[in-house]
Design a protein around this motif. Structure first.
Motif, PDB file in Angstrom:
ATOM      1  N   LEU A 152      -3.668  -3.403 -13.623  1.00 60.95           N
ATOM      2  CA  LEU A 152      -3.924  -4.948 -12.528  1.00 60.95           C
ATOM      3  C   LEU A 152      -2.691  -4.594 -11.415  1.00 60.95           C
ATOM      4  CD1 LEU A 152      -5.555  -6.737 -14.875  1.00 60.95           C
ATOM      5  CD2 LEU A 152      -6.670  -4.838 -13.842  1.00 60.95           C
ATOM      6  N   ILE A 153      -3.488  -4.882  -9.943  1.00 61.63           N
ATOM      7  CA  ILE A 153      -1.984  -4.956  -9.458  1.00 61.63           C
ATOM      8  C   ILE A 153      -1.278  -6.763  -9.555  1.00 61.63           C
ATOM      9  CG2 ILE A 153      -1.284  -6.131  -6.898  1.00 61.63           C
ATOM     10  CD1 ILE A 153      -4.806  -4.375  -6.328  1.00 61.63           C
ATOM     11  N   ASP A 154       0.105  -6.921  -9.729  1.00 63.83           N
ATOM     12  CA  ASP A 154       0.690  -7.752  -9.899  1.00 63.83           C
ATOM     13  C   ASP A 154       0.631  -8.290  -8.359  1.00 63.83           C
ATOM     14  OD1 ASP A 154       1.786  -8.779 -11.694  1.00 63.83           O
ATOM     15  OD2 ASP A 154       4.067  -8.173 -10.958  1.00 63.83           O
ATOM     16  N   THR A 155       1.941  -8.516  -7.333  1.00 63.95           N
ATOM     17  CA  THR A 155       2.299  -8.247  -6.731  1.00 63.95           C
ATOM     18  C   THR A 155       2.547  -7.215  -5.668  1.00 63.95           C
ATOM     19  OG1 THR A 155       5.150  -8.020  -6.746  1.00 63.95           O
ATOM     20  CG2 THR A 155       4.334 -10.249  -7.525  1.00 63.95           C
ATOM     21  N   ILE A 156       2.166  -7.937  -4.243  1.00 63.94           N
ATOM     22  CA  ILE A 156       2.148  -7.488  -3.088  1.00 63.94           C
ATOM     23  C   ILE A 156       3.088  -7.645  -1.399  1.00 63.94           C
ATOM     24  CG2 ILE A 156       0.829  -6.207  -0.963  1.00 63.94           C
ATOM     25  CD1 ILE A 156      -0.998  -8.013  -3.425  1.00 63.94           C
ATOM     26  N   ARG A 188      -0.804   3.772  13.614  1.00 67.02           N
ATOM     27  CA  ARG A 188      -1.895   4.714  12.534  1.00 67.02           C
ATOM     28  C   ARG A 188      -2.621   4.397  11.009  1.00 67.02           C
ATOM     29  NH1 ARG A 188      -3.720   5.547  17.745  1.00 67.02           N
ATOM     30  NH2 ARG A 188      -3.657   6.893  18.674  1.00 67.02           N
ATOM     31  N   PRO A 189      -3.148   4.289  10.648  1.00 58.71           N
ATOM     32  CA  PRO A 189      -2.980   4.394   9.550  1.00 58.71           C
ATOM     33  C   PRO A 189      -2.184   4.287   8.205  1.00 58.71           C
ATOM     34  CG  PRO A 189      -5.016   4.317   9.734  1.00 58.71           C
ATOM     35  CD  PRO A 189      -3.970   4.627  10.887  1.00 58.71           C
ATOM     36  N   ASP A 190      -2.300   6.437   8.396  1.00 56.97           N
ATOM     37  CA  ASP A 190      -0.821   6.967   7.787  1.00 56.97           C
ATOM     38  C   ASP A 190       0.494   6.960   7.885  1.00 56.97           C
ATOM     39  OD1 ASP A 190      -0.496   8.129  10.341  1.00 56.97           O
ATOM     40  OD2 ASP A 190      -0.351  10.065  10.073  1.00 56.97           O
ATOM     41  N   TYR A 191       0.462   5.639   8.728  1.00 59.97           N
ATOM     42  CA  TYR A 191       2.188   5.317   9.232  1.00 59.97           C
ATOM     43  C   TYR A 191       2.892   3.996   7.952  1.00 59.97           C
ATOM     44  CZ  TYR A 191       2.288   7.278  13.977  1.00 59.97           C
ATOM     45  OH  TYR A 191       1.826   8.312  14.507  1.00 59.97           O
ATOM     46  N   PHE A 192       1.551   3.844   7.198  1.00 57.30           N
ATOM     47  CA  PHE A 192       1.681   2.773   6.528  1.00 57.30           C
ATOM     48  C   PHE A 192       2.602   4.150   4.925  1.00 57.30           C
ATOM     49  CE2 PHE A 192      -0.292  -0.175   8.556  1.00 57.30           C
ATOM     50  CZ  PHE A 192       0.387  -1.624   9.239  1.00 57.30           C
ATOM     51  N   ASN A 193       2.674   3.284   4.216  1.00 59.37           N
ATOM     52  CA  ASN A 193       3.309   3.930   2.819  1.00 59.37           C
ATOM     53  C   ASN A 193       3.546   2.399   1.586  1.00 59.37           C
ATOM     54  OD1 ASN A 193       4.059   6.430   3.342  1.00 59.37           O
ATOM     55  ND2 ASN A 193       6.003   6.499   3.094  1.00 59.37           N
ATOM     56  N   ILE A 194       2.460   2.714   1.057  1.00 65.41           N
ATOM     57  CA  ILE A 194       2.265   1.895  -0.189  1.00 65.41           C
ATOM     58  C   ILE A 194       2.789   2.349  -1.356  1.00 65.41           C
ATOM     59  CG2 ILE A 194       0.345   0.721  -1.858  1.00 65.41           C
ATOM     60  CD1 ILE A 194      -0.968   1.211   1.290  1.00 65.41           C
ATOM     61  N   LEU A 195       4.240   1.850  -1.917  1.00 69.43           N
ATOM     62  CA  LEU A 195       4.759   2.805  -2.975  1.00 69.43           C
ATOM     63  C   LEU A 195       4.529   1.523  -3.859  1.00 69.43           C
ATOM     64  CD1 LEU A 195       8.238   2.097  -1.151  1.00 69.43           C
ATOM     65  CD2 LEU A 195       6.079   3.756  -1.226  1.00 69.43           C
ATOM     66  N   ALA A 196       4.057   1.856  -4.917  1.00 71.31           N
ATOM     67  CA  ALA A 196       3.760   1.136  -6.171  1.00 71.31           C
ATOM     68  C   ALA A 196       4.065   1.441  -7.741  1.00 71.31           C
ATOM     69  CB  ALA A 196       2.254   2.005  -6.909  1.00 71.31           C
ATOM     70  N   ASP A 197       5.016   0.717  -8.120  1.00 70.62           N
ATOM     71  CA  ASP A 197       5.624   0.590  -9.698  1.00 70.62           C
ATOM     72  C   ASP A 197       5.329   0.050 -10.762  1.00 70.62           C
ATOM     73  OD1 ASP A 197       7.592   0.886 -10.689  1.00 70.62           O
ATOM     74  OD2 ASP A 197       9.463  -0.809 -10.089  1.00 70.62           O
ATOM     75  N   THR A 198       5.235   0.993 -11.898  1.00 76.31           N
ATOM     76  CA  THR A 198       4.559   0.334 -13.016  1.00 76.31           C
ATOM     77  C   THR A 198       5.780   0.280 -14.511  1.00 76.31           C
ATOM     78  OG1 THR A 198       4.069   3.147 -13.648  1.00 76.31           O
ATOM     79  CG2 THR A 198       2.171   1.470 -12.130  1.00 76.31           C
ATOM     80  N   THR A 199       6.594   0.212 -13.913  1.00 77.73           N
ATOM     81  CA  THR A 199       7.552   0.309 -14.689  1.00 77.73           C
ATOM     82  C   THR A 199       8.153  -1.256 -15.312  1.00 77.73           C
ATOM     83  OG1 THR A 199       9.246   0.629 -13.720  1.00 77.73           O
ATOM     84  CG2 THR A 199       8.384   2.556 -14.219  1.00 77.73           C
ATOM     85  N   MET A 200       7.796  -2.195 -14.422  1.00 77.68           N
ATOM     86  CA  MET A 200       8.375  -3.142 -14.320  1.00 77.68           C
ATOM     87  C   MET A 200       7.629  -4.131 -15.711  1.00 77.68           C
ATOM     88  SD  MET A 200       9.021  -4.219 -10.230  1.00 77.68           S
ATOM     89  CE  MET A 200       9.831  -5.775 -10.710  1.00 77.68           C
ATOM     90  N   LEU A 201       6.295  -4.048 -15.260  1.00 70.72           N
ATOM     91  CA  LEU A 201       6.005  -5.179 -16.622  1.00 70.72           C
ATOM     92  C   LEU A 201       4.363  -4.007 -17.097  1.00 70.72           C
ATOM     93  CD1 LEU A 201       4.888  -8.014 -14.445  1.00 70.72           C
ATOM     94  CD2 LEU A 201       6.255  -7.713 -16.751  1.00 70.72           C
ATOM     95  N   PRO A 202       4.100  -4.124 -18.328  1.00 66.81           N
ATOM     96  CA  PRO A 202       3.339  -3.347 -18.928  1.00 66.81           C
ATOM     97  C   PRO A 202       1.972  -3.367 -18.144  1.00 66.81           C
ATOM     98  CG  PRO A 202       4.371  -4.096 -20.778  1.00 66.81           C
ATOM     99  CD  PRO A 202       4.939  -4.798 -19.133  1.00 66.81           C
ATOM    100  N   GLY A 203       1.351  -2.527 -17.436  1.00 63.97           N
ATOM    101  CA  GLY A 203      -0.387  -2.405 -17.239  1.00 63.97           C
ATOM    102  C   GLY A 203      -0.257  -3.063 -16.022  1.00 63.97           C
ATOM    103  N   ARG A 204       0.631  -3.584 -15.266  1.00 64.58           N
ATOM    104  CA  ARG A 204       0.683  -3.648 -13.648  1.00 64.58           C
ATOM    105  C   ARG A 204       1.445  -2.508 -12.751  1.00 64.58           C
ATOM    106  NH1 ARG A 204      -2.077  -6.539 -15.968  1.00 64.58           N
ATOM    107  NH2 ARG A 204      -2.136  -8.969 -16.432  1.00 64.58           N
ATOM    108  N   VAL A 205       1.083  -3.459 -11.737  1.00 71.97           N
ATOM    109  CA  VAL A 205       1.775  -2.650 -10.689  1.00 71.97           C
ATOM    110  C   VAL A 205       1.988  -3.589  -9.645  1.00 71.97           C
ATOM    111  CG1 VAL A 205       0.960  -0.585  -9.212  1.00 71.97           C
ATOM    112  CG2 VAL A 205      -0.259  -0.759 -11.037  1.00 71.97           C
TER     113      VAL A 205
END
Length: 773
Positions: A168-172, A225-242
């Motif tokens: 699940l998403i945690d923060t953006i 353009r849309p590809d000028y955005f990078n979305i970084l996802a970290d799954t290590t901070m909280l179990p089951g959270r991004v």
């Protein structure tokens, strides 16, 4: 004669021998060395199945990725096969034939074996695993097993899907952007597609990139353009959270993070055949280039613009301008090209060049249908219309239409002689469509959404041989508004119809004396009415798998006219006339919903449910004939001919070919379900079930059993089934349907629910263009 018998005997013997060879032929005899024939897929085993919407969508994609149809598959299924692998038999029997009849048979009828190595289940399992990860099941895994059959050269594949826990998403967070861009992104956060506690989904990330890009482009960042955005996802901070960070891509061009304004605006109008412009004129801040003669008023072109010089660039205003230009209906395409005023990048102006080409000035449309019933009634119909585009240089379209249909008796009935033509209907209409709201004038600007005004006049004549002719003519003004991609509002503030009954016969009068309601519905009368229609259609929505179409209409007739009479004291008594003829008074409501469920690319389920009611009062308790409801025919209940059912359980005593003229009613219910599937390329098939009837609101002694009542309602629903073929030519669909009656709503010589006297009487054939719904 002996020679013919001998030849037929030889061919018959050859056919028997070939069939015997095929039946006795192995489906694996000629497989390549070491290969195994793929015979289908076992049911997928699913562990830790997620039942939420994201889980269902993920499994839909996984099923599609894993599905591989075997030889002799049923409608592309990976689990169902025809019991006779004819293509494989031919392959194994004739694969070694290099010439002659054997080679021809092989090329025409053989099916190449689908091998386990062709299926490559390891690749499918890996692709399905990646799909699970895309939907947030980062720990999900797809494995497979090859299950040999009794014949070691045959095997099935079984996949095992372990979804495990979704993330699940945690923060953006937004980081590393300039202050203006960061401020724009934060202001648009309320419409974000990413929310805490929402399941991670790569498809949603892509949509969010597009949304953020549109947000910036509407604020002047034309080159973002849309590809000028990078979305970084970290799954290590909280179990089951991004934890997610949205940052700019490294090396974004400086033009993309710069705000631009609109510079010079030019419109290039190419000819029908692509002829380049050779002249120009300036209208306010719009430069118009055209060929020989300008065919559209400059003010009309200027009115379509949603941006002007020195305004900040906006993608929304660009899209609305393209839409408004397209809505004029006179152009084949509309392209908008932007170029920086200064190649050195010192200026912030983008010059705009709008390129378009005129469409053909004339457009035609033809519709045909033919209906044949086993009671010897045959009826073809056709309609043809021609549209002249841009009639007055403002995008106005003039359409002239001609329609006609007729029915004849192909065989004698009840001692009557054949008739070359028994009945016909013909009509002529003309409509002028103006691509804006003409009256009343609501300010100087047009609506940003599509809005049109249409004026229509028509004349129709209905001929029922040996009975009467009904002449109908009138006109209306119609406004159409489409404020969103899914909603449309149609307002008819004025509609006037005049029905004139002519050339009545003694036979008709004898029926009218027995059926007063029929005579009143056909009598001379004015129908002054107004109506409102709401239409919902989600076809235009992105990623919309299944289509929903819903239309509801509310109409009122005679009320405004009646109020005028009351304002003058109602001096004319109870019977109110308009220009010497009584006018109709009624309220009418109708609604219909359609749902198309696309099972996969080769099969779908189409459903329709509709109904309506009309209530007459004032001058007459009987609604006009043209406003009452009926069922049956090529687009309704296909096992019955048009107007041959109802009202209720009523059936005319004399079942002649003209008995249907009074089978109409005040209430209508209708339901259809149709399973559509692809047979071969552009040839499609259908299985359908149709039901419905019409009823009366008031009891009519001349039509016993016609009144609507909940008691016994199910027995008064006509039911029919059938099958059909459709040939899709992309620009039109040819349709052949065969309807089979199951239940008639009236009493017949046969008892029980299936009360059709004979199978021959149950058949109805329909040849038409287009789908029934």
């Amino acid at each position: 004669m002996k020679g013919n018998i001998y030849t037929r005997s030889r061919w018959f013997s050859l056919l028997v021998v070939c069939l015997s060879l095929l039946v006795g032929c192995s489906t694996t005899r000629n497989l390549p060395e070491g290969e195994v024939l793929y015979t289908g897929q076992k049911k997928i085993q699913i562990e830790n199945k997620a039942t939420n919407r994201a889980g269902q969508e993920a499994m839909t994609e996984v099923n599609a990725a894993l599905s591989t149809p075997p030889n002799n598959s049923i409608i592309g299924s990976s689990t169902m096969r025809f019991p006779f692998p004819f293509g494989l038999w031919v392959y194994n029997a004739f694969v070694k034939h290099q010439k002659g009849v054997g080679k021809w048979i092989f090329r025409r009828f053989a099916a190449k074996p689908v091998l386990i190595s062709n299926v490559n289940p390891a690749i499918h399992a890996k692709a399905a695993t990646n799909l699970l990860h895309d939907y947030g099941f980062f720990n999900g895994q797809v494995d497979y097993k090859v299950l040999p059959e009794k014949n070691p050269k045959k095997a099935k594949v079984q996949y095992k899907v372990d979804m495990k826990n979704p993330y699940l998403i945690d923060t953006i967070m937004y980081e590393r952007f300039s202050d203006d861009i960061l401020n724009t992104l934060e202001k648009g956060r309320r419409r974000t597609l990413l929310h805490p506690e929402q399941q991670f989904n790569v498809l949603t990330l892509n949509d969010e990139r597009t949304r953020l890009t549109t947000l910036l482009r509407n604020r002047g960042y034309y080159y973002f353009r849309p590809d000028y955005f990078n979305i970084l996802a970290d799954t290590t901070m909280l179990p089951g959270r991004v934890s997610m960070k949205i940052v700019p891509k490294a090396g974004v061009p400086k033009e993309a993070v710069k705000r631009w304004n609109v510079g010079n605006i030019a419109m290039h109008l190419y000819g029908v055949n692509g002829e380049a412009p050779n002249d120009s004129l300036m209208y306010k801040d719009l430069k118009i280039y055209y060929r020989n003669k300008l065919k559209v008023r400059p003010s009309v072109l200027y009115r379509q613009l949603r941006f002007h010089q020195n305004q900040s660039y906006s993608f929304l205003r660009q899209t609305r301008t393209q839409d408004k230009m397209t809505q004029l209906g006179m152009f084949r395409y509309v392209d908008m090209l932007y170029s920086p005023r200064d190649s050195m990048g010192l200026s912030e102006l983008l010059d705009v060049n709008i390129k378009t080409a005129y469409d053909l000035p004339l457009d035609g449309e033809l519709n045909l249908n033919v209906t044949t019933k086993s009671n010897n009634l045959t009826g073809p119909g056709a309609s043809f219309s021609v549209t002249r585009k841009n009639l007055f240089g403002g995008g106005e379209n003039l359409t002239v239409g001609l329609k006609g249909s007729y029915e004849w008796q192909t065989g004698s009935q009840q001692g009557e002689s054949k008739s070359a033509m028994n009945s016909y209907e013909m009509g002529l209409s003309a409509s002028l469509m103006i691509p804006r709201v003409l009256f009343p004038k609501l300010g100087k600007k047009d609506y940003d959404f599509p809005a049109t005004t249409t004026f229509n006049v028509y004349i129709n004549q209905l001929n029922r041989a040996k009975f009467f002719k009904l002449l109908s003519f009138g006109g209306n003004a119609t406004y159409v508004f489409k404020p969103t991609r899914v909603s449309k509002h149609t307002v008819v503030p004025f509609k006037l119809v005049f029905n004139v009954l002519r050339d009545t016969t003694a036979l008709f009068h004898s029926i009218a004396n027995e059926n007063r309601a029929l005579y009143l519905s056909l009598s001379n009368q004015f129908i002054p009415s107004m109506s409102y229609t709401y239409t919902y259609d989600n076809t235009a929505l992105r990623r919309q798998r299944n289509r929903i179409w819903w239309e509801t209409t509310l109409a009122s007739a005679g009320n405004v006219t009646s109020l005028i009479y009351k304002a003058f004291g109602d001096r004319f008594g109870r019977q109110k006339d308009l220009l010497g003829a009584p006018f109709a008074q009624f309220l009418k409501f109708s609604s219909e919903i359609r749902y198309n469920w696309n099972i996969d690319k080769n099969q779908s389920l189409a459903m329709r449910l509709g109904g309506g009611v009309i209530y007459s009062y004032g001058n007459s308790d009987v609604a006009p004939y043209s406003e009452q409801f009926y069922v049956g025919g090529a687009n309704s209940i296909r096992a019955f001919t048009i107007r041959s059912i109802g009202p209720g359980s009523y059936r005319p005593v004399s079942n002649t070919k003209y008995s249907y003229i009074d089978q109409i009613g005040d209430v209508k219910l209708q339901a259809n379900i149709e399973y559509r599937f692809r047979i071969l390329r552009d040839l499609h098939g259908a299985l359908f079930l149709d039901a419905g009837n019409v009823w009366l609101l008031r009891k009519d002694s001349d039509r016993p059993g016609g009144e609507f009542a909940l008691k016994g309602l199910t027995d008064e629903i006509a039911l029919g089934t059938g099958a059909g073929l459709r040939y899709d030519l992309s620009f039109l669909v040819l349709r052949l349907d065969c309807g089979v009656g199951i239940h008639a709503p009236y009493q017949t010589t046969r008892k029980g629910y299936y009360n059709i006297p004979s199978f021959k009487d149950a058949l109805a054939w329909h040849l038409a263009i287009g789908y029934p719904f």
